[in-house]
Design a protein around this motif. Structure first.
Motif, mmCIF file in Angstrom:
data_model
loop_
_atom_site.group_PDB
_atom_site.id
_atom_site.type_symbol
_atom_site.label_atom_id
_atom_site.label_comp_id
_atom_site.label_asym_id
_atom_site.label_seq_id
_atom_site.Cartn_x
_atom_site.Cartn_y
_atom_site.Cartn_z
ATOM 1 N N VAL A 1 0.860 -1.186 0.000
ATOM 2 C CA VAL A 1 0.000 0.000 0.000
ATOM 3 C C VAL A 1 0.895 1.235 0.000
ATOM 4 O O VAL A 1 1.874 1.310 0.752
ATOM 5 N N GLY A 2 0.554 2.205 -0.848
ATOM 6 C CA GLY A 2 1.352 3.425 -0.936
ATOM 7 C C GLY A 2 1.045 4.391 0.202
ATOM 8 O O GLY A 2 -0.113 4.589 0.567
ATOM 9 N N HIS A 3 2.114 4.986 0.777
ATOM 10 C CA HIS A 3 1.984 5.983 1.842
ATOM 11 C C HIS A 3 2.758 7.239 1.447
ATOM 12 O O HIS A 3 3.806 7.146 0.804
ATOM 13 N N CYS A 4 2.255 8.383 1.846
ATOM 14 C CA CYS A 4 2.976 9.631 1.627
ATOM 15 C C CYS A 4 4.310 9.565 2.376
ATOM 16 O O CYS A 4 4.343 9.264 3.575
ATOM 17 N N SER A 5 5.384 9.840 1.669
ATOM 18 C CA SER A 5 6.710 9.716 2.291
ATOM 19 C C SER A 5 6.920 10.739 3.394
ATOM 20 O O SER A 5 7.807 10.574 4.238
ATOM 21 N N ARG A 6 6.128 11.808 3.415
ATOM 22 C CA ARG A 6 6.307 12.856 4.418
ATOM 23 C C ARG A 6 5.440 12.630 5.649
ATOM 24 O O ARG A 6 5.916 12.624 6.771
ATOM 25 N N CYS A 7 4.132 12.444 5.432
ATOM 26 C CA CYS A 7 3.224 12.364 6.590
ATOM 27 C C CYS A 7 2.746 10.942 6.870
ATOM 28 O O CYS A 7 2.033 10.707 7.844
ATOM 29 N N LYS A 8 3.107 9.977 5.987
ATOM 30 C CA LYS A 8 2.795 8.553 6.146
ATOM 31 C C LYS A 8 1.310 8.230 5.986
ATOM 32 O O LYS A 8 0.873 7.133 6.309
ATOM 33 N N THR A 9 0.521 9.193 5.488
ATOM 34 C CA THR A 9 -0.893 8.933 5.209
ATOM 35 C C THR A 9 -1.010 7.991 4.007
ATOM 36 O O THR A 9 -0.224 8.087 3.064
ATOM 37 N N ILE A 10 -2.003 7.080 4.035
ATOM 38 C CA ILE A 10 -2.227 6.190 2.901
ATOM 39 C C ILE A 10 -2.658 7.016 1.691
ATOM 40 O O ILE A 10 -3.541 7.871 1.783
ATOM 41 N N ILE A 11 -1.994 6.771 0.565
ATOM 42 C CA ILE A 11 -2.260 7.507 -0.674
ATOM 43 C C ILE A 11 -3.618 7.099 -1.246
ATOM 44 O O ILE A 11 -4.004 5.931 -1.201
ATOM 45 N N GLU A 12 -4.297 8.067 -1.808
ATOM 46 C CA GLU A 12 -5.565 7.811 -2.495
ATOM 47 C C GLU A 12 -5.370 8.152 -3.969
ATOM 48 O O GLU A 12 -5.009 9.287 -4.303
ATOM 49 N N PRO A 13 -5.559 7.200 -4.887
ATOM 50 C CA PRO A 13 -5.528 7.547 -6.307
ATOM 51 C C PRO A 13 -6.756 8.403 -6.635
ATOM 52 O O PRO A 13 -7.887 7.956 -6.426
ATOM 53 N N PHE A 14 -6.533 9.615 -7.086
ATOM 54 C CA PHE A 14 -7.624 10.538 -7.369
ATOM 55 C C PHE A 14 -7.584 10.981 -8.823
ATOM 56 O O PHE A 14 -6.504 11.227 -9.375
ATOM 57 N N SER A 15 -8.734 11.135 -9.402
ATOM 58 C CA SER A 15 -8.846 11.729 -10.724
ATOM 59 C C SER A 15 -9.064 13.229 -10.539
ATOM 60 O O SER A 15 -10.140 13.652 -10.107
ATOM 61 N N THR A 16 -8.031 14.014 -10.832
ATOM 62 C CA THR A 16 -8.111 15.466 -10.661
ATOM 63 C C THR A 16 -7.533 16.154 -11.888
ATOM 64 O O THR A 16 -6.816 15.544 -12.695
ATOM 65 N N LYS A 17 -7.834 17.432 -12.016
ATOM 66 C CA LYS A 17 -7.301 18.213 -13.125
ATOM 67 C C LYS A 17 -5.896 18.683 -12.761
ATOM 68 O O LYS A 17 -5.701 19.368 -11.753
ATOM 69 N N GLN A 18 -4.921 18.304 -13.585
ATOM 70 C CA GLN A 18 -3.529 18.618 -13.298
ATOM 71 C C GLN A 18 -2.831 19.047 -14.583
ATOM 72 O O GLN A 18 -3.360 18.887 -15.690
ATOM 73 N N TRP A 19 -1.606 19.564 -14.408
ATOM 74 C CA TRP A 19 -0.758 19.889 -15.548
ATOM 75 C C TRP A 19 0.158 18.693 -15.813
ATOM 76 O O TRP A 19 0.726 18.108 -14.887
ATOM 77 N N PHE A 20 0.327 18.356 -17.097
ATOM 78 C CA PHE A 20 1.131 17.197 -17.484
ATOM 79 C C PHE A 20 2.133 17.584 -18.565
ATOM 80 O O PHE A 20 1.856 18.437 -19.417
ATOM 81 N N VAL A 21 3.292 16.916 -18.518
ATOM 82 C CA VAL A 21 4.265 17.008 -19.601
ATOM 83 C C VAL A 21 4.054 15.795 -20.500
ATOM 84 O O VAL A 21 4.037 14.655 -20.028
ATOM 85 N N LYS A 22 3.906 16.044 -21.796
ATOM 86 C CA LYS A 22 3.715 14.971 -22.772
ATOM 87 C C LYS A 22 5.082 14.327 -23.037
ATOM 88 O O LYS A 22 5.975 14.938 -23.624
ATOM 89 N N MET A 23 5.239 13.089 -22.583
ATOM 90 C CA MET A 23 6.568 12.479 -22.578
ATOM 91 C C MET A 23 6.996 11.887 -23.915
ATOM 92 O O MET A 23 8.184 11.883 -24.249
ATOM 93 N N GLY A 24 6.051 11.385 -24.686
ATOM 94 C CA GLY A 24 6.412 10.688 -25.922
ATOM 95 C C GLY A 24 7.408 11.417 -26.788
ATOM 96 O O GLY A 24 8.477 10.872 -27.138
ATOM 97 N N PRO A 25 7.170 12.687 -27.163
ATOM 98 C CA PRO A 25 8.108 13.400 -28.049
ATOM 99 C C PRO A 25 9.450 13.727 -27.390
ATOM 100 O O PRO A 25 10.398 14.072 -28.098
ATOM 101 N N LEU A 26 9.541 13.636 -26.054
ATOM 102 C CA LEU A 26 10.776 14.037 -25.367
ATOM 103 C C LEU A 26 11.743 12.884 -25.144
ATOM 104 O O LEU A 26 12.918 13.103 -24.861
ATOM 105 N N THR A 27 11.252 11.655 -25.238
ATOM 106 C CA THR A 27 12.094 10.523 -24.834
ATOM 107 C C THR A 27 13.067 10.063 -25.919
ATOM 108 O O THR A 27 14.109 9.488 -25.610
#
Length: 886
Positions: free
Chosen positions: A346-372
């Motif tokens: 189970v994934g935990h936050c490395s700082r506060c040790k809270t169990i991570i929740e996979p969330f669908s949220t609006k975020q900024w992303f870098v498109k990796m395909g053209p950069l690799t």
């Protein structure tokens, strides 16, 4: 020629180490201006977090870098080692929020502007601590060039990269699954998530098929997310469920009708073979939802509590409360079939040790395909080489299978995303400079995106942003690309690869020519050092007790590229003793420099066999150390100089020099031996300097030398005029004979200092002449009171022990040297003890109960003991034969 002629006292590392570091730094020895036409050698230090405390990983990483830098500086390269620190977005924000919590406040109580003031104050007060700790190790980085990922220079580069990628369509906003910490309330990168095994359960739940009396049973580890299900999936090749594909099931508790879909991702072996699909709360489900155009229903708030979409009953509950309630409700409805125990990661936050929740949220992303592509090509074509090269596979594998990178974080500390939203026309504007009005409709009702960039975004630009890019600076022109990156294998994914693709994109070049990978520093039992195990070792504490030189030498000796190493305090103590050995050898040399002639250089005819041997051995050591440093075999380089100093120079040459210094009336011979002692010692200290900088500087200053500091002394080179290969071979043969005599004396318990007659049978006349010429070496080093040479045709000596080396048989007659009766009794007693140990181990290793239950490592250890005891028993039997012959 100069040297400090003050008396050299006892070795006390704490008395000299800080003194010499201040001397180097104050005299500007760490700084070099760019010199066109001079070969550059540059390293950018992997920036430790400003929240960091120096640990053994830092100590190893900085030691390896400093060795390379000091070596290349002495070789005459135009050197730059650029230090710096990382702003550590989450870690630093957590520190300041903890301070606020002690005041009964949150960041929202004081607002963003005031909060950021507090963070900068914290950084100024505590953030430079790790820089001081790096200094304590002796790291000779150029502090005048130090960088911080949030300073103006780096900030300018970060904004330029973000805007450029956005303009190229390589940065975008999107609704995606990310690691979410409900406590810190931000998205996290993979490296900010710690996965640990926890004891959980697998709940088997019935999903009724619409219009039928049958049901599909799924297995889930997260029943609290059932209310967000929008499908049930099975593998298209699973014969158990083929007839159900395309039908609908009712999601328990919310009575939602959803499709049964087929997808190759579903594991036929897990659970029942049918899985619930919750696109808003699971990354794999999200991908499946994208493929099958499923609805995504987010049933949790950002703090991890349930929201109204989870249903009125569960709204406001924590995840744990909801799980218990859902399980109870499923049981009461007769839809919970059974529960299994399950251990899973189970994934935990490395700082506060809270169990991570996979969330669908609006975020900024870098498109990796053209950069690799460029980053992969650079390694495949050998422009950047991994050391060891096996780590290129790790790098390639990640880049070939990489997903788009979520770069936004819901924090206040960091590089705020340079995007502005218009409240009137609704458009987004990304700008290199702050804007006050919408460029589309000219409304002043705009606001900047409150999120900040992932810390890895700014550190991905480290190889060129630190040198002033996007400005074309003199440093950038001379020192980019850098020569080598020194780092651990655990961040190849998270940092090395990101630096590669960002640099290839913006500099159209590689960031570094070599990636020198080291392993982890583990405790003496091979365990990873951690707070939970309480097995961490403070490198600063080690420095205080044993000295930084001893710590550094411990970290490099026995270290091979890419492999983990075990840390033993006993090795640190042994390496402090090594430093003390060099110290005492130098004191010996200094004490014997009376009437030293600084202009005297001996002719070849003045050199004895011992002189020619030590000079040739030194030449070979220069070659080995230099070659190993050039090929990143730093551990082998350290071993080479260690063995030369301890064995060749201290244990052999100094002992042979004493005769000429103390008992000879030949002034030419005295001047020659003084010259050789100083020449070899001074240049050997230079070879050792990259590894043990403090003690070598101090001792070098106390013997005749040229220049102001060893740190800028020329690197030793092989001197062809001091290359006497055949003489060195002769000396090595004599040394082997002397070692044989010493071993025979030790094995026979001959009292130290008791002289003994030695008989030798040379194989030919040439060897006989050599032994006769250098008979004095046997008197000095083998405690011989008489040396007799026999012809090979003569009868062999009786009642003697023998040692055979190439070209010589050496005999030691023991009858008058030891008490035969007493020694026989001692050996017999030891034989009895060894026999009991062997019997015990043989019985243990034939016991099937022990073999079936004991760990493999324990069994191997016992087998090794048996082998060791058997070898000792054979040696004792041979010893008894020798005693019986007396």
């Amino acid at each position: 020629m100069q040297w400090n002629k003050e008396e050299l006292g006892s070795y006390a590392p704490n008395d000299i180490e800080m003194k010499w570091y201040a001397y180097w730094e104050n005299n500007g020895f760490f700084h070099q201006e760019p010199e066109a036409g001079k070969p550059p050698f540059s390293i950018v230090m992997p920036p430790p977090n400003v929240t960091g405390q120096l640990h053994m990983g830092h100590a190893l990483d900085n030691t390896l870098q400093d060795i390379l830098i000091r070596f290349k500086r002495m070789e005459g390269f135009n050197v730059m080692w650029l230090p710096g620190t990382d702003h550590a977005g989450i870690a630093t924000q957590v520190k300041v929020e903890q301070q606020l919590a002690e005041e009964g406040k949150t960041r929202y109580d004081i607002g963003r502007e005031e909060f950021l003031k507090r963070v900068w104050q914290w950084k100024e007060q505590y953030g430079n601590r790790i820089e001081k700790q790096v200094r304590r190790l002796g790291s000779s980085c150029d502090w005048s060039r130090k960088r911080f990922t949030m300073d103006d220079t780096c900030a300018k580069a970060v904004r330029e990269v973000f805007v450029s990628l956005y303009e190229k369509g390589l940065i975008y906003q999107g609704q995606r699954i990310t690691n979410w910490c409900p406590h810190c309330q931000t998205a996290l990168s993979d490296i900010e998530v710690d996965h640990s095994d926890v004891q959980g359960h697998l709940w088997y739940v019935k999903y009724p098929i619409v219009g039928e009396t049958e049901y599909v049973m799924i297995a889930t580890t997260r029943p609290e997310t059932i209310m967000g299900d929008t499908a049930v999936a099975v593998n298209p090749n699973d014969p158990r469920f083929k007839k159900y594909i395309g039908k609908k099931v009712i999601v328990p508790l919310v009575n939602r009708e959803v499709d049964i879909i087929a997808d190759d991702y579903v594991d036929l072996e897990f659970g029942t073979g049918a899985v619930k699909i919750t696109p808003a709360h699971d990354p794999n489900d999200f991908d499946m939802g994208q493929r099958h155009h499923l609805e995504s229903i987010m049933i949790m708030n950002l703090d991890g509590t349930m929201n109204e979409l989870a249903g009125d009953k569960y709204n406001g509950m924590t995840r744990e409360e909801c799980r218990n309630a859902v399980v109870a409700d499923l049981q009461s409805l007769g839809l919970l079939d059974h529960i299994e125990e399950l251990t899973h990661a189970v994934g935990h936050c490395s700082r506060c040790k809270t169990i991570i929740e996979p969330f669908s949220t609006k975020q900024w992303f870098v498109k990796m395909g053209p950069l690799t592509e460029a980053a992969l090509t650079a390694v495949k074509e050998g422009k950047t080489e991994f050391v060891p090269d096996r780590f290129a596979k790790t790098y390639n594998h990640w880049l070939e299978d990489v997903h788009d990178w979520c770069v936004s974080r819901q924090l206040w500390w960091g590089h705020q995303i340079p995007a502005w939203y218009c409240d009137d026309c609704g458009k987004t504007s990304v700008s290199r400079t702050d804007i006050t009005e919408c460029p589309h409709c000219h409304s002043t009702h705009i606001h900047q995106d409150p999120d900040v960039l992932d810390t890895w975004f700014s550190s991905a630009l480290w190889p060129f942003s630190t040198m002033g890019w996007p400005n074309q600076t003199a440093d950038l022109k001379q020192f980019f690309p850098t020569s080598v990156l020194v780092t651990g294998y655990d961040i190849i994914f998270f940092w090395v690869a990101r630096m590669m693709f960002m640099t290839c994109e913006f500099m159209k070049d590689i960031p570094f020519k070599h990636v020198f990978i080291h392993g982890l520093v583990r405790d003496s039992q091979g365990r990873k050092m951690s707070k939970s195990l309480g097995n961490g070792i403070d490198p600063l504490g080690v420095c205080e007790e044993y000295g930084a030189d001893a710590l550094r030498f411990t970290l490099v000796t026995g270290n091979t590229p890419g492999n983990d190493m075990r840390f033993y305090m006993e090795k640190v103590e042994a390496n402090r003793n090594f430093a003390n050995k060099i110290w005492n050898a130098t004191k010996f040399v200094i004490m014997n420099l009376k009437d030293y002639d600084v202009d005297f250089i001996p002719a070849t005819a003045d050199l004895t066999l011992a002189d020619r041997w030590i000079l040739t051995s030194f030449n070979d050591t220069v070659r080995r150390v230099t070659t190993n440093l050039d090929t990143f075999e730093l551990g082998d380089a350290a071993d080479a100089v260690y063995n030369f100093i301890w064995n060749s120079y201290c244990d052999w040459y100094i002992e042979l020099a004493k005769q000429r210094l103390y008992k000879s009336d030949d002034e030419q011979s005295k001047r020659t031996v003084q010259y050789v002692l100083v020449y070899v010692l001074a240049h050997t200290l230079e070879l050792l300097h990259p590894f043990m900088p403090f003690v070598t500087e101090h001792l070098w200053q106390h013997i005749p030398h040229e220049g102001d500091s060893i740190i800028v002394a020329p690197w030793p080179h092989m001197q062809e005029k001091w290359n006497f290969a055949s003489d060195a071979a002769t000396m090595n043969t004599l040394m082997e004979a002397i070692k044989g005599i010493r071993n025979m004396r030790a094995e026979s318990n001959v009292p130290m200092g008791k002289k003994a007659p030695i008989i030798m049978i040379p194989a030919d006349k040439a060897m006989a002449a050599t032994l006769k010429e250098y008979e004095a070496y046997f008197h000095t080093l083998a405690f011989a009171d008489k040396v007799t040479l026999l012809d090979p045709m003569d009868a062999k000596p009786e009642n003697a022990v023998v040692s055979v080396v190439p070209g010589i048989e050496v005999y030691l007659q023991l009858k008058d040297l030891i008490d035969v009766e007493k020694e026989t009794a001692r050996v017999r007693k030891e034989q009895d003890k060894i026999a009991k140990d062997i019997d015990r181990l043989e019985k243990k290793l034939s016991n099937q109960g022990f073999l079936s239950k004991a760990p493999a490592a324990v069994i191997e250890k016992e087998k090794a003991k048996l082998t060791d005891y058997s070898e000792k028993a054979a040696a004792l039997a041979k010893r008894m034969e020798d005693l019986d012959a007396l």
